[in-house]
Design a protein around this motif. Structure first.
Motif, mmCIF file in Angstrom:
data_model
loop_
_atom_site.group_PDB
_atom_site.id
_atom_site.type_symbol
_atom_site.label_atom_id
_atom_site.label_comp_id
_atom_site.label_asym_id
_atom_site.label_seq_id
_atom_site.Cartn_x
_atom_site.Cartn_y
_atom_site.Cartn_z
ATOM 1 N N UNK A 71 51.389 34.867 30.156
ATOM 2 C CA UNK A 71 52.702 34.507 30.677
ATOM 3 C C UNK A 71 53.680 34.234 29.537
ATOM 4 N N UNK A 72 54.888 34.813 29.656
ATOM 5 C CA UNK A 72 55.943 34.579 28.680
ATOM 6 C C UNK A 72 57.236 34.112 29.333
ATOM 7 N N UNK A 111 54.863 29.485 30.511
ATOM 8 C CA UNK A 111 54.158 29.484 29.224
ATOM 9 C C UNK A 111 54.210 28.108 28.582
ATOM 10 N N UNK A 112 53.139 27.728 27.926
ATOM 11 C CA UNK A 112 53.092 26.477 27.177
ATOM 12 C C UNK A 112 53.254 26.717 25.681
ATOM 13 N N UNK A 113 53.364 27.992 25.325
ATOM 14 C CA UNK A 113 53.519 28.363 23.923
ATOM 15 C C UNK A 113 54.549 29.474 23.833
ATOM 16 N N UNK A 118 49.409 30.998 25.796
ATOM 17 C CA UNK A 118 48.893 29.835 26.525
ATOM 18 C C UNK A 118 49.829 29.579 27.701
ATOM 19 N N UNK A 119 49.294 29.568 28.908
ATOM 20 C CA UNK A 119 50.120 29.384 30.091
ATOM 21 C C UNK A 119 49.475 28.480 31.108
ATOM 22 N N UNK A 169 45.404 29.218 31.168
ATOM 23 C CA UNK A 169 44.760 30.323 30.487
ATOM 24 C C UNK A 169 45.232 30.389 29.050
ATOM 25 N N UNK A 170 44.346 30.790 28.145
ATOM 26 C CA UNK A 170 44.662 30.793 26.729
ATOM 27 C C UNK A 170 44.116 32.065 26.082
#
Length: 433
Positions: A71-72, A111-113, A118-119, A169-170
């Motif tokens: 994810x972005x 996204x977490x990054x 990383x999402x 997910x990573x």
């Protein structure tokens, strides 16, 4: 983050109120946890349900949580559908049709990054539905000539199961991602049998035997995806996902009573309770499941994939008792084409088609073969060539059947589904006023 979660909560409340408006009538929903609804999002359902190895930067593929690592873009994804079901019985020949609007899922992924890798995803979706009402009329002879009773019986069931989940997910490497969904599965089943004796010489109260069960428990689902790069234009994607056998905590109420229908409200008013049990604790064993697939991808323009899914319903039990269920499997084949290029809007539309067949998990008289054919499309709200807005309207049309002429009851159906994948501009902060 809190604003995103609050938005998801509001949508979920609307979803729960709407999800109660079921109008289905399937006798097979009496068994197990009910009729299982389509498990994929609208996009993947357009490809015949192919989802094990599927991912892109703004699609929330909740079947395989490893896809969250790709994810972005922050994306609110929700799906609705209209279901038409026709039941046919052979002995005696008869037919029944109904329509049912339903919300398929609601979820929020982000996204977490920065740049992906990383999402996370928050979501709520139905798993199964219980909804049937069957009438039966019979004449009972007591052994004395002319001494008979007409008995009317109504078998009725309501309920269903849902899953609320938080997943992440990573990306372990550029080509390998892993993920997990931490879910809570909850639901209820309400079964009743009402009998009325129709006699011209005497009057008898109607009887009701009713069992109501509520249940819930943790459900963990994990997945992995790997991309093998064949050359600069071609990739092979592999994916697998599944969950282990889980134990759900349940409480059951049972009542045997006489009643009469209220002439003003139509509700059943209890006359006398012959027997009652309340809050009886027990376990429901939810079965393990495994799915795997492969997807061939050419520059993201066209993709074709195959999935195989198996669920071990032979492990299922309700308060230690088995049911009319068996191991189920499905084979899914699907494709997607996105022309991409030029200025024509239709070149940015994704066209999809797929087919799946298998064996249903319910077995009453004999196996229930199933098949579904689907076509779908994804319509960008704007041309990606002129904007950074990637929101898409996904559509699917499905037609299929459960059972055949060998079964006592067979079902044919068609479904129309619409999914809104709202990302980017909906959640971006303005840099300039």
């Amino acid at each position: 983050m809190y604003k995103k979660i609050n938005l998801l909560g509001i949508v979920c409340l609307c979803w729960l109120s709407f999800a109660q408006a079921q109008n289905e009538n399937s006798p097979y929903s009496r068994y197990g946890l009910g009729d299982y609804v389509p498990q994929q999002n609208i996009l993947n359902r357009g490809m015949g349900g192919v989802s094990a190895a599927y991912y892109d930067f703004n699609t929330i593929n909740f079947i395989n949580p490893a896809s969250y690592g790709r994810l972005q873009a922050t994306t609110l994804d929700l799906g609705v559908e209209l279901d038409n079901r026709t039941l046919r019985a052979n002995n005696p020949p008869r037919k029944y049709s109904n329509y049912s609007p339903n919300i398929s899922y609601v979820q929020l992924g982000f996204p977490l990054k920065k740049g992906g890798g990383w999402g996370m995803n928050l979501g709520l979706r139905p798993l199964s539905r219980v909804n049937y009402q069957i009438g039966q009329a019979e004449r009972l002879n007591l052994g004395v000539p002319g001494d008979t009773f007409d008995i009317s019986t109504i078998y009725q069931g309501d309920g269903g199961s849902y899953e609320a989940y938080l997943g992440t997910g990573v990306a372990i490497t550029r080509d390998l991602t892993v993920g997990v969904n931490f879910g809570y599965l909850f639901g209820n089943k309400d079964y009743s049998t009402k009998k009325a004796i129709l006699d011209t010489l005497a009057y008898y109260y109607k009887s009701n035997h009713q069992t109501t069960t509520s249940y819930g428990g943790v459900l963990l689902n994990a997945g992995v995806q790997y991309t093998a790069r064949l050359d600069k234009k071609h990739w092979l994607r592999f994916g697998a996902y599944g969950n282990l056998k889980q134990t759900l905590n349940a409480k059951k109420d049972y009542v045997a009573e006489t009643f009469e229908y209220n002439s003003n409200t139509g509700a059943a008013d209890t006359i006398d309770v012959a027997y009652r049990e309340t809050a009886v604790k027990g376990d429901i064993i939810y079965p393990s499941m495994f799915g795997a697939g492969i997807l061939f991808d050419r520059l993201g323009k066209w993709q074709i994939g195959v999935d195989y899914v198996q669920q071990k319903w032979s492990q299922y039990s309700y308060y230690g008792a088995k049911d009319s269920v068996q191991d189920a499997w499905q084979l899914k084949i699907g494709a997607q084409l996105t022309p991409s290029g030029g200025k024509n809007y239709w070149n940015f539309v994704s066209y999809r088609a797929g087919f799946q067949f298998g064996q249903d998990y319910i077995k009453v008289d004999q196996d229930l073969p199933t098949w579904t054919f689907s076509i779908g499309a994804g319509f960008p709200m704007r041309k990606p060539a002129y904007t950074n807005q990637f929101s898409v309207i996904n559509t699917v049309f499905e037609v299929g059947r459960r059972g055949d002429n060998k079964n006592l009851v067979r079902e044919s159906f068609w479904r129309i589904g619409i999914g809104l994948s709202l990302s980017d501009i909906w959640f971006q902060k303005y840099k300039y006023d």
